[in-house]
Design an enzyme around this catalytic site. Structure first.
Site, PDB file in Angstrom:
ATOM      1  N   HIS A   1      -0.963  -2.267   6.152  1.00 11.22           N
ATOM      2  CA  HIS A   1       0.449  -2.064   6.168  1.00 11.22           C
ATOM      3  C   HIS A   1       1.314  -2.867   5.824  1.00 11.22           C
ATOM      4  O   HIS A   1       2.543  -2.856   5.948  1.00 11.22           O
ATOM      5  CB  HIS A   1       0.652  -1.819   7.536  1.00 11.22           C
ATOM      6  CG  HIS A   1      -0.335  -1.947   8.211  1.00 11.22           C
ATOM      7  ND1 HIS A   1      -0.976  -3.567   8.829  1.00 11.22           N
ATOM      8  CD2 HIS A   1      -0.852  -1.902   9.664  1.00 11.22           C
ATOM      9  CE1 HIS A   1      -1.353  -3.394   9.786  1.00 11.22           C
ATOM     10  NE2 HIS A   1      -1.340  -2.601  10.435  1.00 11.22           N
ATOM     11  N   TYR A   2       1.015  -4.312   5.983  1.00  5.29           N
ATOM     12  CA  TYR A   2       2.286  -5.204   6.173  1.00  5.29           C
ATOM     13  C   TYR A   2       2.441  -5.888   4.608  1.00  5.29           C
ATOM     14  O   TYR A   2       3.335  -6.025   3.933  1.00  5.29           O
ATOM     15  CB  TYR A   2       1.979  -7.048   6.984  1.00  5.29           C
ATOM     16  CG  TYR A   2       2.235  -8.144   6.665  1.00  5.29           C
ATOM     17  CD1 TYR A   2       3.488  -7.835   7.438  1.00  5.29           C
ATOM     18  CD2 TYR A   2       2.031  -8.779   5.812  1.00  5.29           C
ATOM     19  CE1 TYR A   2       4.703  -9.132   7.072  1.00  5.29           C
ATOM     20  CE2 TYR A   2       2.618 -10.325   5.734  1.00  5.29           C
ATOM     21  CZ  TYR A   2       4.132 -10.201   6.359  1.00  5.29           C
ATOM     22  OH  TYR A   2       4.877 -11.015   6.376  1.00  5.29           O
ATOM     23  N   ALA A   3       0.894  -5.627   3.863  1.00  8.03           N
ATOM     24  CA  ALA A   3       1.488  -6.250   2.637  1.00  8.03           C
ATOM     25  C   ALA A   3       2.211  -5.058   1.986  1.00  8.03           C
ATOM     26  O   ALA A   3       2.427  -5.548   1.094  1.00  8.03           O
ATOM     27  CB  ALA A   3      -0.261  -6.311   1.948  1.00  8.03           C
TER      28      ALA A   3
ATOM     29  N   LYS B   1       5.878  -5.803   2.771  1.00 10.24           N
ATOM     30  CA  LYS B   1       6.224  -6.397   2.221  1.00 10.24           C
ATOM     31  C   LYS B   1       6.242  -6.262   0.563  1.00 10.24           C
ATOM     32  O   LYS B   1       7.244  -6.319  -0.618  1.00 10.24           O
ATOM     33  CB  LYS B   1       5.948  -8.188   2.483  1.00 10.24           C
ATOM     34  CG  LYS B   1       5.449  -8.252   3.957  1.00 10.24           C
ATOM     35  CD  LYS B   1       7.099  -8.971   3.742  1.00 10.24           C
ATOM     36  CE  LYS B   1       7.307  -9.390   5.236  1.00 10.24           C
ATOM     37  NZ  LYS B   1       8.961 -10.133   5.432  1.00 10.24           N
TER      38      LYS B   1
END
Length: 254
Positions: A159-161, A164
């Site tokens: 989710h973070y990747a 970003k």
């Protein structure tokens, strides 16, 4: 690289997620360069404490509450700073939310929460401040992206990747749209950074393994990331837009 406008006034910048970590470092660097700085954070008290360390009088540094998941909160923060200092010249979208979770264990709620802060928050900031800067015919936006958004991430969740990666794309979209109106929009994409929170939360053995994988053999210096931001928000940085400046120790090359 003067932090003053043509009429001699100090340029002003707003940094999100500035109560600690990289955001606090960026805010301190901007302040040291002569900027008036609004340090915003979900934790208003921590933001106020960080601002007071830079200027106890509140004349050149102020801490404000800002939940980046709320577009109206950006509008309120913008109005506050304009009322206080007359204008804002730069926005640094730094606020982030990271979770280490196994790919197949990420719940819809967790995915939404991480994307909401990292991607939606950047979008709202670019919209609100982009419109304001475009009306003025001048402005600088710097979005803090991540190596995870370029290589899929290794130490962070999907989710973070994904969020970003979206930040990097949004940077190009806003840069194309706002460029003709005197507004530049760029991203800085750090790799693993040597921050206190990293030293506190990551197992020393795993941290050593991470450093060993980095071609230059060490974690990044947050102060250098802050210097990159200072360059990108400078008044004469008007021909750099839609760019993504990498600082990852050689983990990702292009």
């Amino acid at each position: 690289m003067s932090p003053h406008t043509s009429d001699g006034a100090r340029r002003a910048a707003l940094v999100t997620g500035a109560a600690g970590g990289l955001g606090r470092c960026v805010a301190a660097r901007l302040h040291a360069q002569g900027y008036r700085v609004a340090l915003t954070d979900l934790d208003a008290e921590a933001a106020a404490e960080a601002a007071a360390e830079l200027d106890p009088t509140g004349e050149s540094a102020v801490g404000l509450a800002l939940d980046v998941r709320d577009k109206d909160a950006f509008s309120r923060a913008l109005d506050d700073v304009v009322t206080r200092w007359g204008a804002v010249h730069a926005l640094v979208n730094n606020a982030g939310h990271s979770k280490i979770e196994s790919l197949m264990d990420i719940t819809p709620e967790s995915f939404t929460a991480v994307v909401d802060t990292n991607l939606n928050g950047t979008f709202y900031g670019c919209q609100v401040f982009g419109a304001y800067f475009a009306e003025r015919g001048d402005g600088r936006i710097v979005n803090i992206a991540s190596l995870a958004g370029q290589n899929g991430g290794t130490a962070t969740g999907a989710h973070y990747a994904a969020a970003k990666g979206g930040v990097a794309t949004l940077t190009k979209v806003f840069a194309r749209d706002l460029g003709p109106r005197g507004v530049t929009v760029n991203a800085v994409s750090p790799g693993p950074q040597d921050l206190p929170v990293v030293r506190r939360t990551v197992d020393p053995q795993k941290l050593a393994q991470t450093e060993a994988m980095i071609p230059v053999g060490r974690l990044g210096r947050p102060e250098f990331i802050a210097d990159m931001v200072v360059l990108l928000v400078a008044e004469h940085a008007d021909v750099v837009t839609g760019a993504c400046w990498d600082a990852n120790g050689g983990l990702f090359m292009r």
